[in-house]
Design a protein around this motif. Sequence first.
Motif, mmCIF file in Angstrom:
data_model
loop_
_atom_site.group_PDB
_atom_site.id
_atom_site.type_symbol
_atom_site.label_atom_id
_atom_site.label_comp_id
_atom_site.label_asym_id
_atom_site.label_seq_id
_atom_site.Cartn_x
_atom_site.Cartn_y
_atom_site.Cartn_z
ATOM 1 N N TYR A 98 0.837 -1.205 0.000
ATOM 2 C CA TYR A 98 0.000 0.000 0.000
ATOM 3 C C TYR A 98 0.872 1.256 0.000
ATOM 4 O O TYR A 98 0.600 2.212 -0.738
ATOM 5 C CB TYR A 98 -0.922 0.023 1.214
ATOM 6 C CG TYR A 98 -1.939 -1.088 1.259
ATOM 7 C CD1 TYR A 98 -2.735 -1.376 0.153
ATOM 8 C CD2 TYR A 98 -2.120 -1.850 2.403
ATOM 9 C CE1 TYR A 98 -3.675 -2.390 0.189
ATOM 10 C CE2 TYR A 98 -3.065 -2.869 2.460
ATOM 11 C CZ TYR A 98 -3.840 -3.140 1.344
ATOM 12 O OH TYR A 98 -4.758 -4.137 1.384
ATOM 13 N N LEU A 99 1.899 1.252 0.834
ATOM 14 C CA LEU A 99 2.788 2.414 0.914
ATOM 15 C C LEU A 99 3.497 2.654 -0.413
ATOM 16 O O LEU A 99 3.654 3.810 -0.842
ATOM 17 C CB LEU A 99 3.804 2.227 2.037
ATOM 18 C CG LEU A 99 4.837 3.347 2.221
ATOM 19 C CD1 LEU A 99 4.140 4.683 2.492
ATOM 20 C CD2 LEU A 99 5.805 3.019 3.355
ATOM 21 N N GLU A 100 3.903 1.590 -1.079
ATOM 22 C CA GLU A 100 4.598 1.745 -2.358
ATOM 23 C C GLU A 100 3.725 2.466 -3.383
ATOM 24 O O GLU A 100 4.213 3.267 -4.171
ATOM 25 C CB GLU A 100 5.001 0.373 -2.900
ATOM 26 C CG GLU A 100 6.142 -0.278 -2.132
ATOM 27 C CD GLU A 100 6.439 -1.686 -2.619
ATOM 28 O OE1 GLU A 100 5.637 -2.217 -3.434
ATOM 29 O OE2 GLU A 100 7.462 -2.259 -2.208
ATOM 30 N N ARG A 101 2.423 2.205 -3.348
ATOM 31 C CA ARG A 101 1.516 2.788 -4.336
ATOM 32 C C ARG A 101 1.275 4.273 -4.107
ATOM 33 O O ARG A 101 0.992 5.011 -5.057
ATOM 34 C CB ARG A 101 0.168 2.054 -4.298
ATOM 35 C CG ARG A 101 0.236 0.603 -4.732
ATOM 36 C CD ARG A 101 -1.107 -0.064 -4.527
ATOM 37 N NE ARG A 101 -1.046 -1.513 -4.728
ATOM 38 C CZ ARG A 101 -2.028 -2.351 -4.432
ATOM 39 N NH1 ARG A 101 -3.163 -1.880 -3.915
ATOM 40 N NH2 ARG A 101 -1.892 -3.648 -4.638
ATOM 41 N N VAL A 102 1.351 4.725 -2.856
ATOM 42 C CA VAL A 102 0.944 6.108 -2.546
ATOM 43 C C VAL A 102 2.073 6.926 -1.929
ATOM 44 O O VAL A 102 1.831 8.005 -1.405
ATOM 45 C CB VAL A 102 -0.273 6.105 -1.588
ATOM 46 C CG1 VAL A 102 -1.441 5.342 -2.211
ATOM 47 C CG2 VAL A 102 0.091 5.504 -0.220
ATOM 48 N N SER A 103 3.293 6.437 -1.994
ATOM 49 C CA SER A 103 4.405 7.067 -1.258
ATOM 50 C C SER A 103 4.625 8.531 -1.637
ATOM 51 O O SER A 103 5.106 9.320 -0.812
ATOM 52 C CB SER A 103 5.699 6.272 -1.470
ATOM 53 O OG SER A 103 6.026 6.201 -2.851
#
Length: 291
Positions: A98-103
């Motif tokens: 999830y973090l990778e997608r919205v970092s």
Amino acid sequence: MIKQPINRRIRFASLAMIAGAGLAAGSAQAQDKGTVNLAYVEWASEVASTNVVRAVLEQAGYEVEITSLSAAAMWQAVASGDADAIVAAWLPTTHEHYLERVSDDVVDLGTNLDGTKLGLVVPAYTDVDSIAELDENADTFDGTITGIDPGAGLMSLTEKVIENYDLEEVDLQSGSGATMTAALDSALDNKEDIVVTSWTPHWMFARWDLKYLEDPKDVYGGAEQIHTIARDGLKEDLPGAYAILDAFEWTPEQMGEVMLGNQAEDAEPYEVAKQWVAENQDVVQEWLSES
């Protein structure tokens, strides 16, 4: 083992008065500081932490709205600005994708709780001790791993567990945190075997005698932390709220007190959180000191 607070109900009335006084004082200091929108996933740990942060922000004079979402929607909400922050980010493994997608659209404010764990949990009386033994013992628990909401990172990891351990006789059943603990409660009452997805901290470990199954392939990874994530721009828009969120940090034992309080009959998580905030003003003032 997390110990349940003593005489919680007896103290409730007086603590509620203290909390009310503290919140009233905060509101008197600043009536128009703004509104903070918090998103969270409906896990016992995140219900506890989000409501505590809500009570603290309200003490500081902010209006606070909280919204329960799936894990994926929670991350998307803070990335899009529909939510200002979450205090429910399990890193570096569970919510990594999830973090990778919205970092590029969020700010990681760091750890708010250290010492978490993920895995498969069974009653202490269960003969199985390792995930590697599940397939050969599938009949004892109906070939089912009882899971939580399908969008949770824990469920994605459990799907990898089934694949990596070649668990051909085992299926993962989705549900919610509440349905998982209800199934566990029923199995324990009947002295039946059951395998559930779970995490620490969680009130279930204080209530029941349970054990994690060994994970020799380390699919679930080691200990994690829970992080606070803010939307990009919150620091400029609401600097005081941002500072409180940045300062928020507590222990598994403190979270456990709130989670256990939420399991009491007719408990309201927001009221339990306000009670804890009133009882722990020394901790709360450390979070407020930078705002």
